[in-house]
Design a protein around this motif. Structure first.
Motif, PDB file in Angstrom:
ATOM      1  N   MET A 171       0.831  -1.201   0.000  1.00 37.74           N
ATOM      2  CA  MET A 171       0.000   0.000   0.000  1.00 37.74           C
ATOM      3  C   MET A 171       0.865   1.250   0.000  1.00 37.74           C
ATOM      4  SD  MET A 171      -2.219   1.658   2.960  1.00 37.74           S
ATOM      5  CE  MET A 171      -0.813   2.654   3.351  1.00 37.74           C
ATOM      6  N   LEU A 172       1.942   1.183   0.822  1.00 35.53           N
ATOM      7  CA  LEU A 172       2.829   2.344   0.937  1.00 35.53           C
ATOM      8  C   LEU A 172       3.544   2.629  -0.387  1.00 35.53           C
ATOM      9  CD1 LEU A 172       4.187   4.365   2.861  1.00 35.53           C
ATOM     10  CD2 LEU A 172       5.847   2.610   3.379  1.00 35.53           C
ATOM     11  N   GLU A 187       0.558  11.971  -7.986  1.00 32.78           N
ATOM     12  CA  GLU A 187       1.770  12.182  -7.204  1.00 32.78           C
ATOM     13  C   GLU A 187       3.019  12.179  -8.085  1.00 32.78           C
ATOM     14  OE1 GLU A 187       1.400  10.537  -2.961  1.00 32.78           O
ATOM     15  OE2 GLU A 187       1.049   8.878  -4.303  1.00 32.78           O
ATOM     16  N   HIS A 238       8.011  15.966  -3.300  1.00 32.68           N
ATOM     17  CA  HIS A 238       7.566  16.836  -2.219  1.00 32.68           C
ATOM     18  C   HIS A 238       8.146  18.243  -2.359  1.00 32.68           C
ATOM     19  CE1 HIS A 238       5.109  14.778   0.667  1.00 32.68           C
ATOM     20  NE2 HIS A 238       5.868  13.702   0.615  1.00 32.68           N
ATOM     21  N   GLN A 280      11.782  15.918   3.326  1.00 32.63           N
ATOM     22  CA  GLN A 280      10.684  15.210   3.977  1.00 32.63           C
ATOM     23  C   GLN A 280      10.865  13.691   3.922  1.00 32.63           C
ATOM     24  OE1 GLN A 280       6.941  16.938   3.322  1.00 32.63           O
ATOM     25  NE2 GLN A 280       5.792  15.272   4.236  1.00 32.63           N
ATOM     26  N   LEU A 294      10.445   2.794  15.465  1.00 39.08           N
ATOM     27  CA  LEU A 294      10.416   1.331  15.527  1.00 39.08           C
ATOM     28  C   LEU A 294      11.404   0.825  16.569  1.00 39.08           C
ATOM     29  CD1 LEU A 294       9.064  -1.081  14.221  1.00 39.08           C
ATOM     30  CD2 LEU A 294      10.934  -1.201  12.613  1.00 39.08           C
ATOM     31  N   VAL A 350       5.033  -2.638  13.966  1.00 45.05           N
ATOM     32  CA  VAL A 350       5.526  -2.556  12.586  1.00 45.05           C
ATOM     33  C   VAL A 350       4.478  -1.909  11.680  1.00 45.05           C
ATOM     34  CG1 VAL A 350       6.166  -3.935  10.586  1.00 45.05           C
ATOM     35  CG2 VAL A 350       7.113  -4.478  12.812  1.00 45.05           C
ATOM     36  N   LEU A 351       3.204  -2.349  11.838  1.00 45.71           N
ATOM     37  CA  LEU A 351       2.148  -1.777  10.999  1.00 45.71           C
ATOM     38  C   LEU A 351       1.971  -0.292  11.285  1.00 45.71           C
ATOM     39  CD1 LEU A 351      -0.561  -4.583  11.045  1.00 45.71           C
ATOM     40  CD2 LEU A 351       0.989  -3.982   9.210  1.00 45.71           C
ATOM     41  N   PHE A 352       2.104   0.075  12.576  1.00 47.39           N
ATOM     42  CA  PHE A 352       1.948   1.486  12.934  1.00 47.39           C
ATOM     43  C   PHE A 352       3.045   2.331  12.288  1.00 47.39           C
ATOM     44  CE2 PHE A 352       2.051   5.213  15.626  1.00 47.39           C
ATOM     45  CZ  PHE A 352       0.717   5.439  15.871  1.00 47.39           C
ATOM     46  N   VAL A 353       4.281   1.798  12.298  1.00 50.18           N
ATOM     47  CA  VAL A 353       5.386   2.558  11.705  1.00 50.18           C
ATOM     48  C   VAL A 353       5.198   2.681  10.192  1.00 50.18           C
ATOM     49  CG1 VAL A 353       7.851   2.488  11.232  1.00 50.18           C
ATOM     50  CG2 VAL A 353       7.025   2.086  13.531  1.00 50.18           C
ATOM     51  N   ILE A 354       4.704   1.597   9.559  1.00 45.76           N
ATOM     52  CA  ILE A 354       4.432   1.695   8.122  1.00 45.76           C
ATOM     53  C   ILE A 354       3.385   2.777   7.866  1.00 45.76           C
ATOM     54  CG2 ILE A 354       3.535   0.467   6.116  1.00 45.76           C
ATOM     55  CD1 ILE A 354       4.715  -2.076   7.242  1.00 45.76           C
ATOM     56  N   ILE A 379       2.871   5.445   9.721  1.00 46.60           N
ATOM     57  CA  ILE A 379       3.517   6.757   9.891  1.00 46.60           C
ATOM     58  C   ILE A 379       4.325   7.114   8.653  1.00 46.60           C
ATOM     59  CG2 ILE A 379       5.409   7.882  11.105  1.00 46.60           C
ATOM     60  CD1 ILE A 379       4.222   7.331  13.579  1.00 46.60           C
ATOM     61  N   LEU A 380       5.046   6.114   8.109  1.00 45.60           N
ATOM     62  CA  LEU A 380       5.813   6.374   6.884  1.00 45.60           C
ATOM     63  C   LEU A 380       4.880   6.802   5.762  1.00 45.60           C
ATOM     64  CD1 LEU A 380       8.471   3.529   6.779  1.00 45.60           C
ATOM     65  CD2 LEU A 380       8.832   5.957   7.154  1.00 45.60           C
ATOM     66  N   GLY A 381       3.697   6.139   5.689  1.00 49.65           N
ATOM     67  CA  GLY A 381       2.748   6.517   4.641  1.00 49.65           C
ATOM     68  C   GLY A 381       2.290   7.953   4.786  1.00 49.65           C
ATOM     69  N   THR A 439       3.869  10.423   6.118  1.00 53.56           N
ATOM     70  CA  THR A 439       4.904  11.415   5.828  1.00 53.56           C
ATOM     71  C   THR A 439       5.434  11.320   4.401  1.00 53.56           C
ATOM     72  OG1 THR A 439       6.310   9.875   7.011  1.00 53.56           O
ATOM     73  CG2 THR A 439       5.774  11.918   8.122  1.00 53.56           C
ATOM     74  N   LEU A 440       5.409  10.116   3.810  1.00 52.93           N
ATOM     75  CA  LEU A 440       6.030   9.969   2.483  1.00 52.93           C
ATOM     76  C   LEU A 440       5.090  10.325   1.348  1.00 52.93           C
ATOM     77  CD1 LEU A 440       8.022   6.631   2.771  1.00 52.93           C
ATOM     78  CD2 LEU A 440       8.931   8.926   2.540  1.00 52.93           C
ATOM     79  N   ARG A 441       3.808   9.948   1.485  1.00 53.32           N
ATOM     80  CA  ARG A 441       2.908  10.112   0.354  1.00 53.32           C
ATOM     81  C   ARG A 441       2.396  11.546   0.288  1.00 53.32           C
ATOM     82  NH1 ARG A 441       1.606   5.250  -2.029  1.00 53.32           N
ATOM     83  NH2 ARG A 441       1.043   6.674  -3.694  1.00 53.32           N
ATOM     84  N   SER A 472      -3.284   5.642   5.167  1.00 52.17           N
ATOM     85  CA  SER A 472      -2.247   5.338   6.147  1.00 52.17           C
ATOM     86  C   SER A 472      -2.755   5.558   7.568  1.00 52.17           C
ATOM     87  CB  SER A 472      -1.019   6.198   5.889  1.00 52.17           C
ATOM     88  OG  SER A 472      -0.570   6.002   4.577  1.00 52.17           O
ATOM     89  N   LEU A 513      -4.600   2.612   8.499  1.00 48.66           N
ATOM     90  CA  LEU A 513      -3.675   1.527   8.835  1.00 48.66           C
ATOM     91  C   LEU A 513      -3.188   1.671  10.274  1.00 48.66           C
ATOM     92  CD1 LEU A 513      -2.170  -0.896   7.657  1.00 48.66           C
ATOM     93  CD2 LEU A 513      -0.317   0.632   7.105  1.00 48.66           C
TER      94      LEU A 513
END
Lengths: 166, 100
Positions: free
Chosen positions: A20-21, A81, A85, A90, A102, B13-17, B19-21, B23-25, B34, B37
């Motif tokens: 998804m990411l 997209e 950014h 970022q 983590l 792990v899912l929570f960090v993914i 967070i990455l989503g 900030t990254l997307r 995200s 998620l």
């Protein structure tokens, strides 16, 4: 056997989340998120929560994902997209921050093993839907009523937002 | 026998993914997904703890989280559609009208 039953949904959930990411297309992302939700619902079943298993599938996998797909297709925003950014730092910051979080979470649990005892008894059905309903309608009755107000407010809010102003 | 620790680690792990989503997307839709998620990761930890302590209270809390998430998605996506109508984009970098 237990490890296998936990491992397969766990791996599927992580794969779904990462896909998804990384997916560039918002429709694909929504479908991978659906995969993730389904895997997590299997874990709920392993954790003896059949009521939440059904709720997860109906509300998340059913309603929320359909809503996401509708909006993505309505907006035609599958590929929105293409430019990077505005702030070039970022992405790097996101990776560093995510890694730190983590590590911190792992250290927290490794250093405090007493807070999470190991043994999990899989035998008794303490959370049968009837038990959940009993807790919901006796101990937590007031939050339950407030939740119905939250839903009503959301409903009215959406209707007001989409009113045509003449 | 799978320990609660494993479930909590998966949740982390899912929570960090998630967070990455966030900030990254760049698409507001992806940020929304995200967030969902991350809510799910928190729910997973709560259900694991409920199983650990044999208490349904945490499961009731997950039920409320799901309720609020549904309301949040409905309102959030409605807002997103309104913003898209006005700005013709879902790029969060361009939603900076309130920036000083």
């Amino acid at each position: 056997m237990d490890v296998l039953l936990f491992g397969i949904p766990a791996v599927v959930a992580i794969i779904g989340a990462i896909a998804m990411l990384l997916s560039r297309n918002a429709v694909h992302s929504a479908l991978y998120l659906l995969l993730n939700f389904a895997a997590i619902s299997v874990l709920y079943l392993l954790l003896q929560a059949p009521f939440l298993f059904a709720t997860q599938l109906i509300v998340y996998a059913g309603a929320i994902i359909v809503l996401f797909l509708f909006v993505v297709m309505l907006l035609g925003a599958e590929r929105d997209e293409d430019t990077p950014h505005a702030n070039p730092w970022q992405n790097r910051g996101a990776f560093v921050g995510g890694l730190l979080l983590l590590v911190e979470l792992c250290l927290l649990y490794i250093n405090n093993p007493d807070t999470i005892p190991v043994a999990v008894d899989m035998d008794n059905a303490f959370a049968a839907p009837a038990e959940v309903a009993k807790a919901l309608f006796t101990t937590h009755l007031l939050p339950f009523e407030i939740a119905s107000f939250v839903l009503l407010t959301a409903l009215i809010g959406v209707v007001v937002l989409h009113q045509r102003r003449s | 026998m799978v320990s609660t620790l494993m479930y909590v680690a998966l949740s982390a792990v899912l929570f960090v993914i998630g967070i990455l989503g966030v900030t990254l997307r760049k698409s507001a839709l992806m940020v929304f997904m995200s967030v969902e998620l991350m809510l799910n990761a928190a729910n997973l930890a709560l259900v694991a703890f409920a199983n650990q302590w044999k208490s349904v209270d945490a499961q009731v809390m997950v039920f409320f989280v799901i309720t609020v998430a549904a309301a949040e998605v409905a309102v959030g996506l409605a807002l997103l559609v309104m913003i898209f109508k006005r700005k013709k984009t879902t790029d969060i970098d361009l939603m900076n009208t309130l920036r000083g």
